[in-house]
Design an enzyme around this catalytic site. Structure first.
Site, mmCIF file in Angstrom:
data_model
loop_
_atom_site.group_PDB
_atom_site.id
_atom_site.type_symbol
_atom_site.label_atom_id
_atom_site.label_comp_id
_atom_site.label_asym_id
_atom_site.label_seq_id
_atom_site.Cartn_x
_atom_site.Cartn_y
_atom_site.Cartn_z
ATOM 1 N N CYS A 219 3.864 -0.203 -4.736
ATOM 2 C CA CYS A 219 3.399 0.955 -3.981
ATOM 3 C C CYS A 219 3.055 0.569 -2.544
ATOM 4 C CB CYS A 219 2.172 1.564 -4.654
ATOM 5 S SG CYS A 219 2.547 2.268 -6.253
ATOM 6 N N HIS A 220 2.187 -0.430 -2.369
ATOM 7 C CA HIS A 220 1.784 -0.796 -1.020
ATOM 8 C C HIS A 220 1.919 -2.288 -0.756
ATOM 9 C CE1 HIS A 220 -0.327 2.948 -2.084
ATOM 10 N NE2 HIS A 220 0.089 3.311 -0.873
#
Lengths: 245, 337, 75
Positions: free
Chosen positions: A209-210
């Site tokens: 995701c990040h």
């Protein structure tokens, strides 16, 4: 003056006023007989009353005299009486406190996990099914749990790391119960994604995701995540069996 | 006239209030015959009013208060007799040996059609079975897993946290297999039926050899006088010697019915043992607390309630003997004309 | 006799803090005694009916794991 006697006297007074004067005396007679008959009449019941303050001559009454209450006095000792009273009041308070405590406790127990949740709260894992160097993801309380059977090289790598310089400093031995089994909640500490195993710059986990990178001990090394991957409660009750929860 | 009115009022409002009043009325009424006539009228008035009130209440009950029976006795079903259940007594727990036997009967007889889907296997642990027995029983059944990585649902053996599987997939399948009748779930049946244990026992053992003369039994139904409507889809199930109890109890039909009813009462109220014990404890503590509270109330009020107030009026007393209170009153009377 | 009463009075009642402590400690002691006592009575009334009275029949050899499970569910 009580109501009934008031009714009686008013009745008699009316009767007397209406009838001939000759009857008046008979009415008065009735009144007298009433008083003699009924012991409840207010005007006679106080006839025998003598005031405890009444002293001296009839015209000069001394109101400062304290009457003798001796016959009301308890015959047992003062300390004994006091102890008994404190005991009764104290046990009343104590039992009430007991009831209150149990009531509150019942309400609080209500809030804890119910039996069906607790029954699902434990997951057994057969460790013999997991070969060395493999990841297994297990669902536990609705969350994924990573179980990694680490190789000797990975254990050495995790232990040799200079953990004091990491973002969330933690030695490897604090994160495992047996060095070959690494058990972690598979929830990224950044925003809750599920990291991918055997990926990332440090040979551990990588959150897509990040872009947080975790090493082979599940410690965060790079990216936005603030903390290491969380370790759940687990235990090894016997060889080849692990219980999470 | 005034005497009569005051007499009537004292009669109506303060009937039998104190001996003083009664003496007064007796004395006054002996003086005039008018008063006697009035009291007769009073009696008549009071009696008729009472009659009217009672009559209107009974008329109202007759019109609106009686229970109405929508169904005949046959449609309601025969009322079950009261059986001397041991486990429903306030001081008794379930007989867990009987629960074990009852579950045995349920598994061998009832479970073919009836579910107890509100009971998880873990409930048996610590009341009917050991952990190993319950686990083994759970593993005999297959449950769906959560979807795996490919989204497919697989089968896994049951765990302690799983609930008992019903014999049919859904109600429609159950109806199709049972001639259109739906076998009800038995988890709460003892609570859900009027008569509770008595009803279930009477129903299980109440099948006659053949329906009585004149009874209409539809095809596919069986006659049972305890079942509302008397036509029940379930045929007689319990026969002597149907199961072999592990503890050697003779498996008569009534023994099996008794055991299975106790078991079904346990499934409906598994907390009953603990609840009864807790109830006794609470009542014991509350009784002691009540006694103590009465004592404390008396203790706190004793000084207030035993106070004696004495009042001596400040003006000079008259010459008559007796207490000042009486003298004051007599004085007051004589002043008035 | 009165000396004993005096000792008890000064020891437990004289100071309010001590009195309150006595009450609460007594309440907990009462709870323990009452609970075990009433359990004893209850078990003697229902002797042979409860699971703990019959479970020895079904606890075959390996008993360790069973006890653990029972403790979980008895509560």
């Amino acid at each position: 003056m009580s109501l009934p006697s008031k009714a009686t006297t008013s009745l008699l007074r009316h009767a007397g006023r209406q009838q001939l004067p000759a009857l008046r005396s008979s009415a008065a007679l009735v009144q007298k007989r009433n008083r003699a008959d009924s012991p409840f009449d207010a005007s006679t019941s106080h006839a025998e009353f003598t005031s405890p303050f009444h002293r001296g001559t009839r015209n000069e009454q001394d109101t400062t005299v304290i009457p003798n209450w001796g016959k009301y006095r308890s015959s047992s000792s003062e300390t004994g009486n006091k102890l008994f009273q404190y005991f009764m009041v104290g046990s009343f308070g104590g039992l009430t406190a007991l009831g209150a405590k149990n009531t509150v406790q019942d309400f609080l127990v209500n809030m804890s996990a119910s039996a069906d949740v607790l029954a699902q709260a434990k997951v057994e894992v057969d460790l013999s099914q997991i070969p060395e160097g493999k990841n297994v993801i297990i669902k536990w309380r609705g969350k994924p749990v990573f179980v990694r059977h680490r190789t000797a090289d990975e254990i050495k790598e995790a232990e040799d790391e200079d953990w004091k310089k990491l973002r969330d400093p933690q030695p490897d031995e604090d994160r495992v119960k047996k060095p070959e089994w690494l058990v972690m909640l598979g929830v990224c500490t950044h925003l809750g994604c599920v990291p991918i195993g055997e990926a990332g710059d440090y040979g551990g986990w990588f959150c897509p995701c990040h872009g947080s990178h975790y090493d082979i001990s599940g410690r965060v090394r790079k990216g936005p995540a603030p903390l290491n991957l969380e370790i759940p409660e687990y235990d090894f009750p016997e060889d080849g069996l692990m219980v999470i929860g | 006239m005034l005497a009569r009115s005051s007499l009537r009022s004292s009669r109506a409002f303060a009937a039998a209030k104190s001996p003083a009043v009664r003496t007064a009325t007796r004395n006054a009424s002996s003086q005039s015959s008018q008063s006697a006539a009035a009291s007769w009228k009073n009696t008549a008035l009071l009696s008729s009013t009472t009659l009217l009130a009672a009559g209107s209440v009974s008329w109202y009950y007759y019109q609106f208060g009686r229970p109405t029976q929508a169904m005949t006795l046959a449609e309601e079903g025969l009322h079950p007799p009261k059986f001397p259940w041991e486990h429903t007594k306030l001081t008794r727990t379930f007989d867990h040996q009987a629960l074990r036997r009852g579950f045995h009967v349920y598994r061998e007889v009832c479970a073919a059609c009836h579910s107890i889907s509100r009971i998880p296997y873990r409930k048996f642990v610590g009341s009917l079975m050991t952990v190993d027995e319950a686990k083994a029983m759970a593993e005999e059944q297959e449950y769906d897993t959560d979807p795996n990585d490919e989204g497919e649902i697989e089968k896994r053996p049951g765990k302690l946290s799983d609930y008992m599987l019903p014999p049919y997939q859904n109600d429609e399948a159950a109806r199709a297999a049972n001639n259109g009748a739906l076998p009800p779930d038995l988890s709460l049946i003892v609570k859900a039926r009027h008569g509770g244990c008595d009803y279930v026992f009477a129903l299980l053992t109440g099948y006659p050899e053949e329906p009585p003369a004149g009874a209409v039994v539809q095809s596919g139904l069986n006659f049972n006088p305890y079942f509302p409507g008397t036509g029940i889809g379930m045929p007689k199930q319990l026969f002597d010697g149907l199961v072999d109890y592990e503890d050697g109890t003779p498996a008569t039909a009534s023994q099996m019915a008794k055991d299975v009813v106790e078991f079904l009462n346990w499934t409906a109220e598994p907390e009953a043992d603990e609840r009864k014990k807790m109830g006794w404890k609470v009542m014991a503590i509350t009784t002691v607390l009540f006694g103590l509270s009465v004592w404390v109330k008396r203790y706190k009020w004793a000084t207030i309630k035993t106070r004696k107030l004495s009042y001596t009026p400040p003006h000079a007393p008259a010459k008559q003997p007796g207490s000042s209170f009486r003298r004051f009153q007599q004085h007051g009377y004589e002043q008035k004309p | 006799m009165s000396g004993l009463l005096n000792t008890i009075y000064t020891a437990f009642v004289r100071r309010n803090a001590v009195f309150l402590t006595t009450i609460f400690v007594g309440a907990f002691a009462t709870e323990m005694v009452f609970d075990s006592g009433s359990n004893l009575i209850w078990d003697s009334i229902n002797r042979g009916r409860q699971w703990k009275d019959i479970k020895h029949k079904y606890m075959s050899n390996g008993g360790g794991g069973d006890d653990e499970g029972d403790d979980d569910d008895d509560e």
